[in-house]
Design a protein around this motif. Structure first.
Motif, short mmCIF file in Angstrom:
data_model
loop_
_atom_site.label_atom_id
_atom_site.label_comp_id
_atom_site.label_asym_id
_atom_site.label_seq_id
_atom_site.Cartn_x
_atom_site.Cartn_y
_atom_site.Cartn_z
N ARG A 251 3.10 11.88 6.76
CA ARG A 251 1.93 12.12 7.59
C ARG A 251 0.65 11.73 6.84
NH1 ARG A 251 1.94 14.39 11.99
NH2 ARG A 251 3.76 15.71 11.67
N GLN A 252 0.57 12.12 5.56
CA GLN A 252 -0.62 11.77 4.77
C GLN A 252 -0.72 10.25 4.58
OE1 GLN A 252 -3.21 13.84 3.74
NE2 GLN A 252 -4.11 11.82 3.38
N LYS B 158 0.84 -1.21 0.00
CA LYS B 158 0.00 0.00 0.00
C LYS B 158 0.87 1.25 0.00
CE LYS B 158 -4.00 -2.15 2.19
NZ LYS B 158 -4.75 -2.34 3.42
N SER C 215 0.44 7.99 6.56
CA SER C 215 0.08 7.39 7.85
C SER C 215 -1.43 7.54 8.11
CB SER C 215 0.90 8.00 8.99
OG SER C 215 0.45 9.28 9.33
N ARG C 216 -1.99 8.69 7.72
CA ARG C 216 -3.43 8.88 7.86
C ARG C 216 -4.20 7.91 6.96
NH1 ARG C 216 -3.05 14.73 6.71
NH2 ARG C 216 -1.96 15.51 8.52
N ASP C 217 -3.75 7.82 5.71
CA ASP C 217 -4.44 6.95 4.74
C ASP C 217 -4.42 5.49 5.18
OD1 ASP C 217 -4.86 9.22 3.22
OD2 ASP C 217 -3.35 8.72 1.70
N LEU C 218 -3.34 5.06 5.80
CA LEU C 218 -3.19 3.64 6.17
C LEU C 218 -3.47 3.38 7.64
CD1 LEU C 218 -0.01 2.68 4.10
CD2 LEU C 218 -2.43 2.60 3.44
N ASP C 219 -3.72 4.43 8.40
CA ASP C 219 -4.01 4.32 9.83
C ASP C 219 -2.87 3.63 10.60
OD1 ASP C 219 -5.57 4.88 12.05
OD2 ASP C 219 -6.55 2.91 11.99
N VAL C 220 -1.64 4.09 10.31
CA VAL C 220 -0.46 3.64 11.06
C VAL C 220 0.37 4.87 11.41
CG1 VAL C 220 -0.36 1.32 10.03
CG2 VAL C 220 0.87 3.19 8.95
N SER C 221 1.32 4.74 12.31
CA SER C 221 2.08 5.90 12.75
C SER C 221 3.04 6.41 11.67
CB SER C 221 2.88 5.56 14.01
OG SER C 221 3.98 4.75 13.68
#
Length: 158
Positions: free
Chosen positions: A31-32, A17, A34-40
């Motif tokens: 940051r984007q 991904k 991490s938001r899209d994949l819901d990980v840090s």
């Protein structure tokens, strides 16, 4: 990501991904992603770092639109060489600014070149220069009429 015993790399779903996101736009921030994949963000940073270090990503570079810069003619050129000097010839040919790809192949030709030119005069000069080389036995040139797909860095294969 797991390194297998035969030197190959196995990617997990998160790695794939990440690759697909940065393949679409390498400028996407960690940051984007991490938001899209819901990980840090740290996880994204570490994973991309590992993907680069293990060689899955060779480099980050722009995809140039050659046509808008005037290189409207794309050619595929088969080259048959005399003898066994293909490596020496490839070392010289790789430096030519018009050549964007060189492939060793099986069959009637030893190599195929992908090259881009501004016009047929440039192509004509290139072919004539190629044929001056005494180790070139023969060339076979095709002109590309329309590019349907050209995605050398595609992550869609994953």
């Amino acid at each position: 990501m797991v390194k297998l015993k035969d030197g190959l790399i196995s990617l997990d779903d998160v790695d794939v991904k990440i690759l697909k996101i940065i393949n679409d736009d390498v400028r996407t921030s960690y940051r984007q992603i991490s938001r899209d994949l819901d990980v840090s963000v740290g996880t994204i940073h570490n994973r991309i770092d590992k993907i680069v270090k293990c060689g899955v990503i060779k480099k980050f570079s722009p995809i140039i639109n050659h046509e808008i810069l005037g290189f409207t003619l794309t050619t595929i050129i088969g080259v048959r060489l005399k003898g066994d000097s293909i490596e020496e010839w490839e070392e010289r040919t790789v430096k030519n600014k018009n050549v964007i790809g060189i492939y060793d192949v099986t069959g009637s030709y030893d190599a195929f070149l992908i090259a881009k030119f501004r016009n047929t005069n440039e192509l004509n000069s290139f072919i004539k220069e190629l044929l001056k080389d005494p180790i070139i036995e023969r060339t076979y040139t095709q002109t590309v009429l329309d590019v349907i797909k050209e995605d050398m860095g595609s992550s869609n294969i994953l």
